[in-house]
Design an enzyme around this catalytic site. Sequence first.
Site, PDB file in Angstrom:
ATOM      1  CE  LYS A  53      -3.795  -2.458   2.044  1.00 23.97           C
ATOM      2  NZ  LYS A  53      -4.405  -3.049   3.208  1.00 23.97           N
ATOM      3  CD  GLN A  97      -3.358  -5.009   6.021  1.00 26.04           C
ATOM      4  OE1 GLN A  97      -3.268  -3.962   5.390  1.00 26.04           O
ATOM      5  NE2 GLN A  97      -3.895  -6.098   5.495  1.00 26.04           N
ATOM      6  CG  ASP A 120      -9.953  -1.313   3.801  1.00 24.62           C
ATOM      7  OD1 ASP A 120      -9.466  -1.449   2.663  1.00 24.62           O
ATOM      8  OD2 ASP A 120      -9.355  -1.667   4.841  1.00 24.62           O
TER       9      ASP A 120
END
Length: 285
Positions: A53, A97, A120
Amino acid sequence: MAAVKIDGKVLAAQVKEEVAQEVIRLKARGIEPCLAVIQVGNNPASTAYVNGKERDCGECGIKSLVLRLPEKTTQEQLLETMAKLTADPTVHGLLVQLPLPKHISEEAVIEAIPPEKDVDGFTPINVGNMTIGKPCFLPCTPAGCIRMIQSTGVSMAGKQAVVLGRSNIVGKPAALLLLRENATVTICHSKTQNLKEICRQADILVAAIGKEAFVTGDMIKEGAVVIDVGINRGADGKLHGDVDFAAAMEKAAYVTPVPGGVGLMTRAMLMVNTLQAAKLQNSMK
Ligand code: NDP
């Protein structure tokens, strides 16, 4: 005739290039899109994803803020760190995460992300908005799957689409997005009967169950579009999808490879969402 491989590398590069161009325009107006990623603990797979990322942000000109917290971080400490980033107007996207260490509730953490920074697309508000067709951040993996299907030029409208898997992050949202594209959608899971027969009817087959080579050639309709979301570490130490790739290439019209498929598009879609978050938080469309 052999199927065409849908190249995630090429597609993801295109998407990231589009984002990079937009970021240049935003920076000219004094806005620097910024993504904050929090990792708790040292899970090697998570570290690899977070590094990826960070690299993607670099390629797109997006500022990347990575916070690596020790495994023993308490839920309260994590929520405090998140609150600081949430309150920071220069941070546009925030993600934690997954998976998290066992002593931290993923649900509580996800719910602490404000919808406008939820790049997300995992928070209940975003999921609800997606379900009723209101503007929202689309979850990256399913959104990437749709982009990959669109890249084939095959229309989804009216087609039989079968999604294998019903998780909140892949299966369910993938089914919803296919429905939004006017496909006729069936979701299969571990309790589904006649799964092979159902798969054989699929013009579009999305496999997201996490079992190496689960989808065999006899489950694929001639000329189908096969999207393989699965990422499984094989006995050979390499990554494999949920689909028997070689068999799919013989039966289908289009197939995504693993690696080099959906995973790369997932990452690219996160950049799209971060850009979108920066625009929305600066009242731009
Ligand atoms: P989950 O384990 O959360 O969900 C798996 C789903 O598959 C469940 O709905 C389960 O059914 C179903 N399932 C399991 N076994 C069978 C079976 N024998 N027959 C039918 N259905 C079955 O996984 P995720 O959705 O999180 O991930 C799926 C895969 O995609 C994994 O390999 C993961 O690594 C990968 N992945 C890839 C991403 C990418 O970017 N490419 C992103 C996210 C995930 P039930 O609900 O009944 O238990």
